[in-house]
Design a protein around this motif. Structure first.
Motif, PDB file in Angstrom:
ATOM      1  N   LEU A  72       0.829  -1.203   0.000  1.00  0.00           N
ATOM      2  CA  LEU A  72       0.000   0.000   0.000  1.00  0.00           C
ATOM      3  C   LEU A  72       0.863   1.252   0.000  1.00  0.00           C
ATOM      4  CD1 LEU A  72      -2.804  -1.031   2.515  1.00  0.00           C
ATOM      5  CD2 LEU A  72      -2.992  -0.800   0.038  1.00  0.00           C
ATOM      6  N   HIS A  93     -13.176  -8.425  10.316  1.00  0.00           N
ATOM      7  CA  HIS A  93     -13.662  -8.170   8.961  1.00  0.00           C
ATOM      8  C   HIS A  93     -15.046  -8.779   8.764  1.00  0.00           C
ATOM      9  CE1 HIS A  93     -13.614  -7.470   4.675  1.00  0.00           C
ATOM     10  NE2 HIS A  93     -13.959  -8.726   4.493  1.00  0.00           N
ATOM     11  N   ALA A 119      -7.541   0.544  13.176  1.00  0.00           N
ATOM     12  CA  ALA A 119      -7.929  -0.653  12.419  1.00  0.00           C
ATOM     13  C   ALA A 119      -7.336  -1.903  13.054  1.00  0.00           C
ATOM     14  CB  ALA A 119      -7.483  -0.525  10.970  1.00  0.00           C
ATOM     15  N   ARG A 124      -9.838  -4.735  11.879  1.00  0.00           N
ATOM     16  CA  ARG A 124     -10.553  -4.383  10.652  1.00  0.00           C
ATOM     17  C   ARG A 124      -9.579  -3.741   9.669  1.00  0.00           C
ATOM     18  NH1 ARG A 124     -16.246  -4.543  11.413  1.00  0.00           N
ATOM     19  NH2 ARG A 124     -16.751  -4.845  13.584  1.00  0.00           N
ATOM     20  N   THR A 125     -10.025  -3.581   8.450  1.00  0.00           N
ATOM     21  CA  THR A 125      -9.186  -2.916   7.462  1.00  0.00           C
ATOM     22  C   THR A 125      -9.256  -1.408   7.688  1.00  0.00           C
ATOM     23  OG1 THR A 125     -10.970  -2.691   5.848  1.00  0.00           O
ATOM     24  CG2 THR A 125      -9.646  -4.723   5.746  1.00  0.00           C
ATOM     25  N   PRO A 126      -8.207  -0.675   7.316  1.00  0.00           N
ATOM     26  CA  PRO A 126      -8.268   0.787   7.426  1.00  0.00           C
ATOM     27  C   PRO A 126      -9.447   1.369   6.642  1.00  0.00           C
ATOM     28  CG  PRO A 126      -6.010   0.093   7.118  1.00  0.00           C
ATOM     29  CD  PRO A 126      -6.864  -1.133   6.943  1.00  0.00           C
ATOM     30  N   ASP A 127      -9.778   0.789   5.493  1.00  0.00           N
ATOM     31  CA  ASP A 127     -10.919   1.285   4.714  1.00  0.00           C
ATOM     32  C   ASP A 127     -12.231   1.120   5.467  1.00  0.00           C
ATOM     33  OD1 ASP A 127      -9.471   2.218   2.596  1.00  0.00           O
ATOM     34  OD2 ASP A 127      -9.741   0.421   1.367  1.00  0.00           O
ATOM     35  N   SER A 128     -12.397   0.014   6.195  1.00  0.00           N
ATOM     36  CA  SER A 128     -13.649  -0.167   6.942  1.00  0.00           C
ATOM     37  C   SER A 128     -13.736   0.825   8.093  1.00  0.00           C
ATOM     38  CB  SER A 128     -13.802  -1.604   7.443  1.00  0.00           C
ATOM     39  OG  SER A 128     -12.885  -1.884   8.471  1.00  0.00           O
ATOM     40  N   ARG A 130     -12.390   3.902   8.032  1.00  0.00           N
ATOM     41  CA  ARG A 130     -12.740   5.185   7.396  1.00  0.00           C
ATOM     42  C   ARG A 130     -14.227   5.239   7.043  1.00  0.00           C
ATOM     43  NH1 ARG A 130      -8.158   3.805   4.572  1.00  0.00           N
ATOM     44  NH2 ARG A 130      -6.305   4.883   5.323  1.00  0.00           N
ATOM     45  N   THR A 131     -14.742   4.137   6.512  1.00  0.00           N
ATOM     46  CA  THR A 131     -16.157   4.080   6.143  1.00  0.00           C
ATOM     47  C   THR A 131     -17.042   4.254   7.368  1.00  0.00           C
ATOM     48  OG1 THR A 131     -15.672   2.655   4.257  1.00  0.00           O
ATOM     49  CG2 THR A 131     -17.933   2.620   5.089  1.00  0.00           C
ATOM     50  N   ARG A 134     -17.111   7.833   8.501  1.00  0.00           N
ATOM     51  CA  ARG A 134     -18.003   8.640   7.654  1.00  0.00           C
ATOM     52  C   ARG A 134     -19.464   8.397   8.010  1.00  0.00           C
ATOM     53  NH1 ARG A 134     -14.495   6.745   3.621  1.00  0.00           N
ATOM     54  NH2 ARG A 134     -12.901   8.283   3.166  1.00  0.00           N
ATOM     55  N   ARG A 141     -10.307  12.382   7.069  1.00  0.00           N
ATOM     56  CA  ARG A 141      -9.164  13.199   6.664  1.00  0.00           C
ATOM     57  C   ARG A 141      -8.963  14.391   7.592  1.00  0.00           C
ATOM     58  NH1 ARG A 141     -11.335  14.481   1.076  1.00  0.00           N
ATOM     59  NH2 ARG A 141     -13.162  14.367   2.384  1.00  0.00           N
TER      60      ARG A 141
END
Length: 173
Positions: A72, A93, A119, A124-128, A130-131, A134, A141
């Motif tokens: 990444l 996950h 995370a 969990r994943t960093p994307d989850s 962030r989601t 939100r 950010r």
């Protein structure tokens, strides 16, 4: 019982050889070598690691996480792992978020913890992460952003109008 397992992985014009060997069933030695098929005498990768056999599963997870993070950071495309690998790398996950975790998530986020550390904390994943931030009304950010009455003061299911927030008065009144 001693063992030796060799796996050669051709990837494009490169070949990686991973060898696992044990003479005593207590320790295992992992040896990695890599080269280009056109230049086999010039190593791309080489190294050896000896460790207790019982630590192999833990080290596997650590290697997967480290190599994924490196890919990444280097902006290198990687194949999407299947669900079993994701569950191994990120135990949370696909699991639903519970209110206590949501609150802990926002507290850690506003305390300045990095998304990657949060995370890892929740598996969990960093994307989850962030989601979920939100969904809870936070901007991943901009951790300094906070709704007017504080991040944890409003449920994501309740609007200020429902709980009797003061209405703005017009100049005509």
């Amino acid at each position: 019982m001693a063992f030796r397992h060799i796996n050669e992985l051709p990837l494009g014009d490169k070949v990686f050889r991973i060898e696992l060997a044990s003479d005593d069933d207590i320790t295992v030695t992992l040896t990695l070598t890599g080269w280009r098929e056109a230049l086999p005498e010039v190593p791309l990768a080489s190294g050896s690691l000896t460790m207790p056999l019982a630590e192999v599963p833990t080290l596997r997870i650590a290697f997967n996480r480290a190599l994924r993070a490196l890919a990444l950071a280097a902006d290198v495309a990687e194949p999407i792992p299947d669900r079993d690998i994701l569950r191994e790398l990120f135990p949370g996950h696909g699991a639903p978020w519970i209110p206590q975790h949501e609150e802990d998530l926002t507290q850690r986020f506003h305390a300045g913890e990095t998304i990657a550390r949060i995370a890892a904390r929740f598996g969990r994943t960093p994307d989850s992460v962030r989601t979920k931030l939100r969904e809870l009304g936070h901007d991943p950010r901009r951790p300094e952003y906070c709704p007017p009455d504080g991040c944890l003061s409003w449920s994501r299911y309740v609007s200020p109008a429902l709980v009797g927030a003061p209405e703005e008065h017009t100049a005509a009144e």
